[in-house]
Design a protein around this motif. Structure first.
Motif, short mmCIF file in Angstrom:
data_model
loop_
_atom_site.label_atom_id
_atom_site.label_comp_id
_atom_site.label_asym_id
_atom_site.label_seq_id
_atom_site.Cartn_x
_atom_site.Cartn_y
_atom_site.Cartn_z
N LYS A 49 44.02 48.54 33.86
CA LYS A 49 42.60 48.26 34.11
C LYS A 49 41.96 49.41 34.88
O LYS A 49 42.61 50.07 35.70
CB LYS A 49 42.44 46.96 34.90
CG LYS A 49 42.83 45.72 34.10
CD LYS A 49 42.79 44.47 34.92
CE LYS A 49 41.41 43.88 34.95
NZ LYS A 49 41.35 42.62 35.70
N ALA A 50 40.69 49.61 34.64
CA ALA A 50 39.95 50.66 35.34
C ALA A 50 39.59 50.20 36.75
O ALA A 50 39.32 49.02 36.97
CB ALA A 50 38.67 51.00 34.58
N GLU A 51 39.60 51.13 37.68
CA GLU A 51 39.13 50.81 39.04
C GLU A 51 37.61 50.77 39.03
O GLU A 51 36.96 51.69 38.55
CB GLU A 51 39.60 51.87 40.04
CG GLU A 51 41.02 51.67 40.45
CD GLU A 51 41.37 52.38 41.75
OE1 GLU A 51 40.46 52.80 42.50
OE2 GLU A 51 42.57 52.51 42.00
N THR A 52 37.06 49.68 39.51
CA THR A 52 35.62 49.53 39.64
C THR A 52 35.32 48.89 40.98
O THR A 52 36.19 48.30 41.61
CB THR A 52 35.01 48.65 38.51
OG1 THR A 52 35.58 47.34 38.59
CG2 THR A 52 35.26 49.23 37.13
N VAL A 53 34.08 49.00 41.41
CA VAL A 53 33.66 48.32 42.63
C VAL A 53 33.53 46.85 42.31
O VAL A 53 32.90 46.47 41.31
CB VAL A 53 32.34 48.90 43.17
CG1 VAL A 53 31.83 48.08 44.36
CG2 VAL A 53 32.52 50.36 43.55
N ARG A 54 34.14 46.02 43.13
CA ARG A 54 34.14 44.58 42.91
C ARG A 54 33.74 43.91 44.22
O ARG A 54 34.15 44.34 45.29
CB ARG A 54 35.52 44.10 42.46
CG ARG A 54 35.91 44.70 41.11
CD ARG A 54 37.42 44.70 40.96
NE ARG A 54 37.85 45.36 39.76
CZ ARG A 54 38.07 44.77 38.59
NH1 ARG A 54 37.86 43.48 38.46
NH2 ARG A 54 38.48 45.45 37.56
N ALA A 85 37.08 48.76 45.88
CA ALA A 85 37.13 49.52 44.63
C ALA A 85 38.56 49.36 44.15
O ALA A 85 39.49 49.83 44.79
CB ALA A 85 36.79 50.99 44.86
N LYS A 100 41.34 47.36 40.80
CA LYS A 100 41.61 46.93 39.44
C LYS A 100 41.55 45.43 39.24
O LYS A 100 41.74 44.95 38.14
CB LYS A 100 42.99 47.44 39.03
CG LYS A 100 43.09 48.94 38.98
CD LYS A 100 44.46 49.39 38.55
CE LYS A 100 44.49 50.90 38.42
NZ LYS A 100 45.54 51.34 37.51
N GLY A 144 31.29 43.02 39.18
CA GLY A 144 32.26 44.02 38.76
C GLY A 144 33.37 43.44 37.93
O GLY A 144 33.55 42.22 37.83
N LYS A 173 35.95 43.46 34.26
CA LYS A 173 35.82 43.25 32.82
C LYS A 173 35.08 41.97 32.46
O LYS A 173 34.34 41.91 31.48
CB LYS A 173 37.22 43.25 32.20
CG LYS A 173 37.24 43.22 30.69
CD LYS A 173 38.65 43.39 30.19
CE LYS A 173 39.12 42.07 29.62
NZ LYS A 173 40.47 42.11 29.08
#
Length: 165
Positions: A21-26, A106, A108, A149, A151
């Motif tokens: 999975k991509a790292e994103t701000v959550r 930030a 996964k 944030g 998927k």
């Protein structure tokens, strides 16, 4: 309905693999309520409770709990949280305390469980500190208010329902 993510093809519980999975701000926000008598709430608000500052203790407990969620909930990942905030608000007209927790990172995987754990443990701490003066306090509801944030996208309860508990 979406399928359960913590169940493998054999129907066994397992930890979700987030390595691809991509790292994103959550970010996630949760709330909990503790309903009590007006006398108990007044003790807390006035600072006259014999155990000290109930809100300060509950705030710290909630922050610590968010950081330990992976240790408390069996299939949660250990997360490097960048923010944990726990706000407590006396609602004397309803004889209750509203707790709102916010967790951010930030990474996964999401922080919904960390926000829910923070709010829950803050509520339990209020109960623990006040049980000597009132044993019939009620904790709940506890719920996720919003998440951002990842998927699965964003989620938010209707603004008309926030704070209604």
């Amino acid at each position: 309905m979406t399928e359960l993510t913590h169940i493998n093809a054999s129907g066994e519980a397992n930890m979700v693999d987030v390595s691809e999975k991509a790292e994103t701000v959550r970010e996630a926000k949760a709330e909990a309520f503790v309903t009590m008598s007006d006398q108990t709430l007044q003790l807390i608000v006035s600072g006259q409770h014999h155990k000290g500052d109930v809100f300060a203790t509950a705030r710290i407990a909630g922050i610590q709990a968010a950081k330990k969620t992976w240790d408390l909930i069996p299939l949660c990942h250990p997360l490097l949280l960048s923010k944990v905030e726990v706000q407590l608000e006396a609602q004397p007209e309803l004889n209750r305390v509203r707790i709102v927790s916010t967790c951010k990172l930030a990474g996964k995987t999401g922080v919904e469980m960390e926000a829910l754990t923070a709010a829950s443990v803050a509520a339990l701490t209020i109960y623990d500190m006040c049980k000597a003066v009132q044993k019939d306090m009620v904790i709940g509801p506890i719920r996720l208010l919003e998440k951002r944030g990842g998927k699965s996208g964003d989620f938010q309860v209707s603004t008309a329902d926030q704070g209604e508990g």
